[in-house]
Write an enzyme that holds these catalytic residues in place. Structure first.
Site, short mmCIF file in Angstrom:
data_model
loop_
_atom_site.label_atom_id
_atom_site.label_comp_id
_atom_site.label_asym_id
_atom_site.label_seq_id
_atom_site.Cartn_x
_atom_site.Cartn_y
_atom_site.Cartn_z
N GLU A 89 33.75 43.87 37.71
CA GLU A 89 34.70 44.99 37.67
C GLU A 89 34.76 45.71 36.32
O GLU A 89 35.83 45.85 35.73
CB GLU A 89 36.11 44.47 38.04
CG GLU A 89 36.19 43.89 39.43
CD GLU A 89 37.57 43.39 39.81
OE1 GLU A 89 38.02 43.74 40.90
OE2 GLU A 89 38.19 42.64 39.02
C1 ACM Z 1 36.65 39.03 41.02
O1 ACM Z 1 37.39 38.77 41.98
N1 ACM Z 1 36.77 40.18 40.36
C2 ACM Z 1 35.63 38.11 40.59
#
Ligand code: ACM
Length: 687
Positions: free
Chosen positions: A325
């Site tokens: 992310e």
């Molecule tokens: C995650 O859930 N961003 C690894």
């Protein structure tokens, strides 16, 4: 990984649990055993070995420190269970010892994915013999022995069996996020005890994120001093936990999430970031902008020194770099980074992240470490030595395996999604998308990890979110793929839950304490009955309901109720039983009894809700549950008397169900789905 030998004619391999028979002598059959995870091969024999005051153990092994400690713990647990004084029963006359432990292999200084966990356990009427080629195999076998221990009117005993066992997957992990909420050392240790009881072998310790940096760094003390609100592990505590885990056959894989999810680092070291700052510890939940700057040499110099320090602290060969992310905003807005990308022919941000990961790979290799990271690190150009942890789906795990990468599955194992154990149990790392991989490709799928993300957990409720559901994941990752009898799973989960409590886990104790706290001085029972009908929602629902901060107390009913209640599950099974018949049967009466009890509970519940500031918010929910129970009773009456409900009733019931589907005070009604089935059936059968 060693596969243990071949098996005698009577062996009921793989599907043994599905065979229901009681031997002629009345001894318990395989289906009444409480083993979890189920062994690869188990043969029941007639007879049993009594466990009495004469029970003693002989250890025949080369290097016995880890085994001696494990046997001491084993005897302590057996003594606690039986009440027979056993704690120091190492045999004085080894030839006659009742329980003989054989291990020819030496202890791995650092356990790895290659550590042999196989063991064989043979119990006859006279003696028991556990043999393994590595000490970790002995640890696994001791857990099985304890789970076989049973009692009847005559004595404690273990049944005569022959077990040859070895795990289906070598990576069977639990992630604990200690960044969003910190968890003290004793909670980590309790979870390690529980993991060992169900033969899990990796604690993935998510040690840094936007909301907290949780390890003492002597090289860069600003990391824990300004990034943790004083909540971090001393290096001495890390050593202690690593040793504690090692002694239980569990590896510790640390995760330091980068280049995103890294705000807590930047509070002291803003020069690592792609934008000038200043930065503060993030207090909310989500994906945030602060991000390390891959174009700065000083970032790599910092990471080299930091990883060097952490590599010495965490002996495992794998080092988790996160990588998930990345919010590209800071990279897009930095003219320095835009120019750097141009100069280095990096057209897209993901190429810049690949470049960053390549530099990290070099640093990790220099310090003797291999890389593991989340899905997002999977890009061509990275070597096949990396391991990819898939949180985005089974398809991405399978795609990685096709491209030559090894991986582990976490999609479907997110404990913060509050799904039932049966949901996680059905998620097979080699299922669905991976089904058509070649045998070679399949060997690249190493296992999986349950994930306990900590936005909505703290020391008071983390254990009840992890256990016992994680035991279902432990079985999925250890036992043969064909082990999938849900009824058997739930029966054994109840047993293992008791074993975890005996080990010191506090999931039940804290639940009771918290419910009592909410009830204050009032009789707690009506609140207990009510709580059993409810279910907390997933992380996303809670985040949408209101603005949460990391310091928002997690002390409401939604924080206390457990993800999967036994009452709700049993009620759901009863409704399924009723609906599988066209007419009234024994299930109808039981359903009626439950619904009446829950409706009647509303009267004594009200004064408890009235008197509590924290419970006021669930008053409408309590009324709704009572209405829903009434509606369920009416639906059952229509069904049992084979009457068509009037149109007006149908409309009201439909509106009620729709309303009840929404969360109230961020809480779902766990008995809603079976009640909805009853209501819907009134119109289906009678059409
Ligand atoms: C995650 O859930 N961003 C690894």
């Amino acid at each position: 990984m060693k596969k243990t030998g071949h098996f005698p004619v009577h062996t009921l391999a793989v599907g043994w649990l599905l065979l229901f028979h009681l031997p002629a002598n009345g001894m318990p059959g395989e289906n009444s055993l409480n083993i979890l995870p189920i062994p690869e091969n188990l043969t029941m024999r007639t007879g049993r070995m009594a466990i009495d005051k004469d029970f003693d153990v002989v250890i025949r092994c080369h290097n016995t420190t880890i085994i001696e400690e494990a046997v001491t713990r084993f005897l302590g647990r057996l003594q606690k269970r039986t009440g027979i004084p056993l704690a120091s029963k190492v045999a004085t006359n080894p030839e006659d010892a009742e329980f003989e432990i054989h291990c020819m292999g030496n202890e791995d200084k650092v356990q790895s994915i290659r550590t042999d966990e196989s063991y064989a356990l043979e119990i006859t009427e006279e003696r028991a013999r556990l043999s393994a080629s590595s000490p970790v195999g002995v640890l696994r076998g001791l857990e099985t022995f304890l789970q076989l221990t049973d009692i009847d009117t005559q004595s404690f005993f273990v049944p005569s069996v022959k077990i040859e066992d070895h795990p289906r997957f070598n990576w069977r992990g639990l992630l604990i996020d200690v960044s969003r909420h910190f968890e003290p050392v004793e909670i980590i240790k309790r979870n390690l005890d529980a993991m060992a009881a169900v033969k899990m072998n990796v604690l993935h310790w998510h040690l840094s994120d936007d909301q907290g940096f949780r390890v003492e760094s002597k090289v860069f003390p600003g990391l824990h001093q300004l990034g943790s609100d004083g909540k971090y592990y001393l290096q001495s505590e890390v050593h202690e936990i690593v040793a504690y885990a090692h002694n239980r056959g569990i590896r510790i894989v640390p995760e330091f999430d980068m280049p995103g999810h890294s705000t807590s680092w930047l509070v002291s070291y803003p020069e690592l970031a792609a934008a000038p700052g200043p930065y503060n510890i993030e207090r909310q939940w989500g994906v945030f902008e602060p991000c390390m700057d891959p174009s700065k040499e000083e970032v790599y110099r910092f990471l080299d020194a930091f990883i060097g320090e952490m590599a010495a602290l965490f002996p495992d060969e794998y080092f988790h770099i996160g990588g998930d992310e990345v919010n590209p905003k800071q990279w897009n807005e930095s003219s320095r980074i835009r120019k750097y990308k141009e100069r280095n022919n990096l057209a897209e941000n993901h190429e810049l992240q690949v470049y960053f990961n390549q530099r990290l790979l070099g640093i990790l290799a220099k310090h003797g470490k291999k890389m593991i990271g989340w899905d997002e690190i999977l890009q061509p150009k990275l070597p096949e030595s990396i391991i990819v942890q898939s949180w985005r789906g089974q398809a991405s795990l399978a795609r990685g395996a096709r491209q030559g990468y090894r991986g582990i599955l976490s999609y479907g194992y997110y404990l913060d999604h509050m799904r039932p154990a049966s949901f996680h149990y059905a998620m097979d790392p080699l299922g669905n998308e991976a089904a058509d991989l070649s045998d070679d490709e399949k060997t690249r799928i190493l296992g999986g990890e349950a994930c306990m993300w900590a936005e909505f957990v703290n020391p008071e409720n983390i254990e009840s979110r992890i256990w016992p559901r994680t035991a279902a994941i432990a079985e999925r990752l250890w036992s043969p793929a064909a082990t999938n009898d849900i009824e058997s799973l739930y029966r054994r989960l109840e047993y293992i839950d008791g074993e975890l409590i005996s080990l010191g886990l506090r999931h039940r104790t804290l639940y009771h304490e918290n419910i009592q706290r909410l009830a204050g001085t009032m009789d707690v029972r009506p609140l207990m009955v009510f709580a059993e009908l409810l279910q907390p929602p997933s992380l996303g629902i809670r985040k949408r309901a209101q603005t949460y901060f990391s310091h928002t107390p997690l002390n409401r009913l939604v924080d206390v109720i457990i993800p999967e209640s036994k009452s709700a599950r049993e009620f759901s099974n009863l409704v399924d039983r009723r609906l599988s018949h066209s007419s009234q049967g024994p299930a109808s009466e039981k359903i009626r009894e439950s619904l009446r009890l829950w409706m009647a509970n509303n009267a004594p519940l009200q004064p408890i809700l009235d008197r509590s500031y924290l419970l006021k918010e669930v008053q409408p929910l309590a009324a709704l549950v009572a209405e829903l129970c009434k509606c369920g009773l009416e639906a059952l009456n229509y069904l049992d008397s084979r009457q068509i409900p009037p149109q007006s009733w149908q409309e009201e019931a439909a509106a009620l169900l729709t309303h009840a589907e929404e969360p109230h005070a961020e809480i779902y009604i766990a008995i809603l789905p079976p009640i909805k089935k009853l209501v819907e059936q009134t119109t289906i059968t009678l059409q």
